[in-house]
Design a protein around this motif. Structure first.
Motif, PDB file in Angstrom:
ATOM      1  N   PRO A  65       0.792  -1.221   0.000  1.00  0.00           N
ATOM      2  CA  PRO A  65       0.000   0.000   0.000  1.00  0.00           C
ATOM      3  C   PRO A  65       0.828   1.275   0.000  1.00  0.00           C
ATOM      4  CG  PRO A  65       0.032  -0.935   2.195  1.00  0.00           C
ATOM      5  CD  PRO A  65       0.734  -1.907   1.303  1.00  0.00           C
ATOM      6  N   GLU A  66       2.056   1.202   0.544  1.00  0.00           N
ATOM      7  CA  GLU A  66       2.887   2.396   0.673  1.00  0.00           C
ATOM      8  C   GLU A  66       4.292   1.981   1.092  1.00  0.00           C
ATOM      9  OE1 GLU A  66       2.693   4.588   4.290  1.00  0.00           O
ATOM     10  OE2 GLU A  66       1.099   3.316   5.105  1.00  0.00           O
ATOM     11  N   LEU A  67       5.213   2.946   1.079  1.00  0.00           N
ATOM     12  CA  LEU A  67       6.567   2.705   1.563  1.00  0.00           C
ATOM     13  C   LEU A  67       6.945   3.657   2.687  1.00  0.00           C
ATOM     14  CD1 LEU A  67       8.475   2.012  -1.781  1.00  0.00           C
ATOM     15  CD2 LEU A  67       7.667   0.352  -0.103  1.00  0.00           C
ATOM     16  N   GLN A  68       6.040   4.576   3.057  1.00  0.00           N
ATOM     17  CA  GLN A  68       6.339   5.513   4.142  1.00  0.00           C
ATOM     18  C   GLN A  68       6.348   4.814   5.490  1.00  0.00           C
ATOM     19  OE1 GLN A  68       3.414   8.659   3.609  1.00  0.00           O
ATOM     20  NE2 GLN A  68       4.877   9.903   2.470  1.00  0.00           N
ATOM     21  N   ASN A  69       5.456   3.865   5.671  1.00  0.00           N
ATOM     22  CA  ASN A  69       5.473   3.060   6.888  1.00  0.00           C
ATOM     23  C   ASN A  69       6.633   2.080   6.788  1.00  0.00           C
ATOM     24  OD1 ASN A  69       5.050   1.186   8.950  1.00  0.00           O
ATOM     25  ND2 ASN A  69       2.837   1.234   8.745  1.00  0.00           N
ATOM     26  N   PRO A  70       7.627   2.167   7.688  1.00  0.00           N
ATOM     27  CA  PRO A  70       8.840   1.350   7.535  1.00  0.00           C
ATOM     28  C   PRO A  70       8.615  -0.149   7.601  1.00  0.00           C
ATOM     29  CG  PRO A  70       8.841   2.549   9.631  1.00  0.00           C
ATOM     30  CD  PRO A  70       7.713   3.094   8.833  1.00  0.00           C
ATOM     31  N   ILE A  71       7.453  -0.614   8.053  1.00  0.00           N
ATOM     32  CA  ILE A  71       7.216  -2.058   8.097  1.00  0.00           C
ATOM     33  C   ILE A  71       7.123  -2.638   6.699  1.00  0.00           C
ATOM     34  CG2 ILE A  71       4.683  -1.998   8.138  1.00  0.00           C
ATOM     35  CD1 ILE A  71       6.960  -4.291  10.276  1.00  0.00           C
ATOM     36  N   PHE A  72       6.659  -1.845   5.716  1.00  0.00           N
ATOM     37  CA  PHE A  72       6.483  -2.376   4.373  1.00  0.00           C
ATOM     38  C   PHE A  72       7.807  -2.528   3.613  1.00  0.00           C
ATOM     39  CE2 PHE A  72       2.094  -0.742   5.164  1.00  0.00           C
ATOM     40  CZ  PHE A  72       1.491  -1.991   5.165  1.00  0.00           C
ATOM     41  N   PRO A  73       8.732  -1.551   3.651  1.00  0.00           N
ATOM     42  CA  PRO A  73      10.046  -1.813   3.054  1.00  0.00           C
ATOM     43  C   PRO A  73      10.765  -3.000   3.707  1.00  0.00           C
ATOM     44  CG  PRO A  73       9.758   0.532   3.428  1.00  0.00           C
ATOM     45  CD  PRO A  73       8.594  -0.143   4.079  1.00  0.00           C
ATOM     46  N   ALA A  74      10.600  -3.149   5.021  1.00  0.00           N
ATOM     47  CA  ALA A  74      11.222  -4.284   5.705  1.00  0.00           C
ATOM     48  C   ALA A  74      10.638  -5.598   5.204  1.00  0.00           C
ATOM     49  CB  ALA A  74      11.023  -4.154   7.215  1.00  0.00           C
ATOM     50  N   PHE A  75       9.329  -5.629   5.020  1.00  0.00           N
ATOM     51  CA  PHE A  75       8.685  -6.835   4.510  1.00  0.00           C
ATOM     52  C   PHE A  75       9.115  -7.115   3.071  1.00  0.00           C
ATOM     53  CE2 PHE A  75       5.147  -9.066   2.464  1.00  0.00           C
ATOM     54  CZ  PHE A  75       5.075 -10.187   3.277  1.00  0.00           C
ATOM     55  N   ALA A  76       9.216  -6.057   2.263  1.00  0.00           N
ATOM     56  CA  ALA A  76       9.649  -6.218   0.873  1.00  0.00           C
ATOM     57  C   ALA A  76      11.051  -6.814   0.802  1.00  0.00           C
ATOM     58  CB  ALA A  76       9.608  -4.870   0.157  1.00  0.00           C
ATOM     59  N   GLU A  77      11.917  -6.404   1.714  1.00  0.00           N
ATOM     60  CA  GLU A  77      13.276  -6.935   1.742  1.00  0.00           C
ATOM     61  C   GLU A  77      13.278  -8.431   2.046  1.00  0.00           C
ATOM     62  OE1 GLU A  77      17.594  -5.978   3.895  1.00  0.00           O
ATOM     63  OE2 GLU A  77      15.774  -4.966   4.567  1.00  0.00           O
ATOM     64  N   VAL A  78      12.450  -8.837   3.006  1.00  0.00           N
ATOM     65  CA  VAL A  78      12.372 -10.255   3.369  1.00  0.00           C
ATOM     66  C   VAL A  78      11.836 -11.078   2.199  1.00  0.00           C
ATOM     67  CG1 VAL A  78      11.222 -11.941   4.864  1.00  0.00           C
ATOM     68  CG2 VAL A  78      12.108  -9.818   5.833  1.00  0.00           C
ATOM     69  N   VAL A  79      10.724 -10.630   1.614  1.00  0.00           N
ATOM     70  CA  VAL A  79      10.096 -11.376   0.525  1.00  0.00           C
ATOM     71  C   VAL A  79      10.998 -11.398  -0.708  1.00  0.00           C
ATOM     72  CG1 VAL A  79       8.153 -11.391  -1.099  1.00  0.00           C
ATOM     73  CG2 VAL A  79       7.754 -11.001   1.336  1.00  0.00           C
ATOM     74  N   GLY A  80      11.591 -10.251  -1.036  1.00  0.00           N
ATOM     75  CA  GLY A  80      12.481 -10.196  -2.195  1.00  0.00           C
ATOM     76  C   GLY A  80      13.654 -11.148  -2.055  1.00  0.00           C
ATOM     77  N   GLY A  81      14.245 -11.195  -0.854  1.00  0.00           N
ATOM     78  CA  GLY A  81      15.369 -12.107  -0.622  1.00  0.00           C
ATOM     79  C   GLY A  81      14.956 -13.566  -0.709  1.00  0.00           C
ATOM     80  N   ALA A  82      13.807 -13.892  -0.139  1.00  0.00           N
ATOM     81  CA  ALA A  82      13.318 -15.280  -0.173  1.00  0.00           C
ATOM     82  C   ALA A  82      12.977 -15.702  -1.598  1.00  0.00           C
ATOM     83  CB  ALA A  82      12.109 -15.425   0.743  1.00  0.00           C
ATOM     84  N   LEU A  83      12.403 -14.791  -2.376  1.00  0.00           N
ATOM     85  CA  LEU A  83      12.095 -15.107  -3.774  1.00  0.00           C
ATOM     86  C   LEU A  83      13.372 -15.332  -4.583  1.00  0.00           C
ATOM     87  CD1 LEU A  83       9.206 -12.566  -4.499  1.00  0.00           C
ATOM     88  CD2 LEU A  83       9.021 -15.058  -4.562  1.00  0.00           C
ATOM     89  N   ALA A  84      14.376 -14.493  -4.351  1.00  0.00           N
ATOM     90  CA  ALA A  84      15.645 -14.639  -5.073  1.00  0.00           C
ATOM     91  C   ALA A  84      16.278 -16.007  -4.808  1.00  0.00           C
ATOM     92  CB  ALA A  84      16.604 -13.519  -4.671  1.00  0.00           C
ATOM     93  N   GLN A  85      16.165 -16.475  -3.573  1.00  0.00           N
ATOM     94  CA  GLN A  85      16.705 -17.801  -3.247  1.00  0.00           C
ATOM     95  C   GLN A  85      15.993 -18.917  -4.000  1.00  0.00           C
ATOM     96  OE1 GLN A  85      16.370 -17.959   1.027  1.00  0.00           O
ATOM     97  NE2 GLN A  85      18.278 -16.845   1.366  1.00  0.00           N
ATOM     98  N   GLN A  86      14.765 -18.643  -4.415  1.00  0.00           N
ATOM     99  CA  GLN A  86      13.986 -19.631  -5.160  1.00  0.00           C
ATOM    100  C   GLN A  86      14.061 -19.393  -6.670  1.00  0.00           C
ATOM    101  OE1 GLN A  86      12.229 -22.126  -3.725  1.00  0.00           O
ATOM    102  NE2 GLN A  86      11.455 -21.495  -1.728  1.00  0.00           N
ATOM    103  N   GLY A  87      14.881 -18.419  -7.075  1.00  0.00           N
ATOM    104  CA  GLY A  87      15.052 -18.157  -8.502  1.00  0.00           C
ATOM    105  C   GLY A  87      14.031 -17.221  -9.118  1.00  0.00           C
ATOM    106  N   PHE A  88      13.335 -16.436  -8.287  1.00  0.00           N
ATOM    107  CA  PHE A  88      12.340 -15.485  -8.783  1.00  0.00           C
ATOM    108  C   PHE A  88      12.796 -14.057  -8.511  1.00  0.00           C
ATOM    109  CE2 PHE A  88       9.955 -19.362  -8.110  1.00  0.00           C
ATOM    110  CZ  PHE A  88       9.122 -19.432  -9.216  1.00  0.00           C
ATOM    111  N   THR A  89      12.266 -13.123  -9.285  1.00  0.00           N
ATOM    112  CA  THR A  89      12.544 -11.702  -9.101  1.00  0.00           C
ATOM    113  C   THR A  89      11.256 -10.997  -8.687  1.00  0.00           C
ATOM    114  OG1 THR A  89      14.276 -11.733 -10.787  1.00  0.00           O
ATOM    115  CG2 THR A  89      13.346  -9.582 -10.208  1.00  0.00           C
TER     116      THR A  89
END
Length: 329
Positions: A65-89
């Motif tokens: 929904p947004e990136l101003q709330n710091p919980i969402f960039p933190a979540f994006a970092e976790v999901v992005g890293g986990a996806l990369a480990q599975q070969g997804f972008t």
């Protein structure tokens, strides 16, 4: 065409000849390289050749929904890293007021033939919002995971922080400190996680007259908390850390102090909450575990496994810092 070959080759780290072989369906290229070239094509915004459009891109939409709330960039970092480990972008899609909507992003992601979508903090959590784009995803059979509580009629797997436990431990903490006039600052009335917290608050003896609903922002928290402070609360439980920071500001604007006059509890434990003044007592969402679980559920669907549309509940924990104290005698 030459420019496209060069850009894709540079992105993947292979020769232009290799890219050309993939785009023309020629043999002699490993499956891993082929997938990397097709993903680079999608990421760079180039259209796949007609004969390759049936293949799903190894891209996953991450709609926030947004990136101003710091919980969402933190979540994006976790999901992005986990996806990369599975070969997804991950393809980050952030809603903007008066701009690109969640539904617009869904249509865009479908056009890009993504492999799946992860939503966090989306309209699925608002009972009165439009949900047609979720129904479209369901009709198309696109793997989808929702993070945190959703309305009941959507048939997708969910990964949620347990809002009941969150409200219970926050209320118990303030009660243990002697607070009897405890208020609550929540999101909109149709927001499902806020509804769950409210039900738990009332079941625990909380006064429904000391509850305020507002939008999720520092300003919203300030306005809602100002009304509670005027009613003489000594403790406030908030549905996000931003709401809690707005509450702290409202208490100070009223000429009082936190936690001397009013104790404040947030929710999320987003970045830098230990650096605020005072350091914020909050209920921590286990976003690392939740993010990894969301990716595992999504990849299982992509791999054609049967994934039930259940809600996995993750237990939060209370992080006690300096914004709560014993009620003043």
């Amino acid at each position: 065409m030459t420019r496209r070959l060069a850009e894709v080759a540079k992105k993947v780290g292979v020769s232009e000849a290799t890219v050309s072989r993939v785009l023309n369906g020629k043999p002699g290229v490993s499956e891993a390289t082929r997938e990397a070239v097709l993903t680079a094509l999608d990421v760079l915004g180039y259209e796949r050749p007609t004969q390759l459009r049936g293949d799903r891109a190894r891209l996953v939409g991450l709609v926030l929904p947004e990136l101003q709330n710091p919980i969402f960039p933190a979540f994006a970092e976790v999901v992005g890293g986990a996806l990369a480990q599975q070969g997804f972008t991950a393809v980050l899609c952030t809603r903007t007021v008066g701009g690109v909507s969640e539904a617009d992003y869904v249509h865009l992601l479908l056009q890009q033939q993504v492999s799946g979508v992860v939503f966090a903090g989306g309209l699925y959590a608002q009972a009165d919002a439009a949900h047609g784009h979720y129904e479209l995803l369901h009709e198309r059979g696109l793997p989808t995971v929702l993070v945190n509580a959703a309305v009941e009629r959507l048939d997708f797997p969910q990964v949620s922080c347990d809002d009941v436990v969150a409200a219970e431990i926050a209320l118990a903490h303030l009660r243990a400190l002697g607070h009897e006039r405890v208020g609550m600052v929540l999101g909109p009335k149709d927001h499902v996680p806020s509804r769950r917290k409210l039900e738990t608050f009332r079941a625990g003896g909380g006064d429904p007259e000391l509850v305020e609903h507002t939008m999720f922002s520092l300003e919203g928290g300030h306005a809602a908390a100002a009304r509670l402070v005027a009613r003489g609360v000594t403790g406030v439980i908030c549905a996000s850390d931003l709401l809690a920071l707005g509450t702290v500001r409202a208490v100070r604007r009223a000429g009082m102090s936190v936690p001397g006059d009013v104790s404040v509890i947030g929710f999320d434990d987003s970045a830098l909450m230990n650096c605020t003044d005072p350091a914020l007592t909050t209920v921590r969402q286990p976003i690392d575990a939740m993010g990894r679980a969301a990716v595992d559920l999504l990849v299982a669907q992509i791999d054609k496994a049967v994934v039930p549309a259940d809600e996995l509940l993750y237990e939060p924990e209370l992080v006690v810092r300096a914004s709560t104290a014993r009620v003043r005698a």
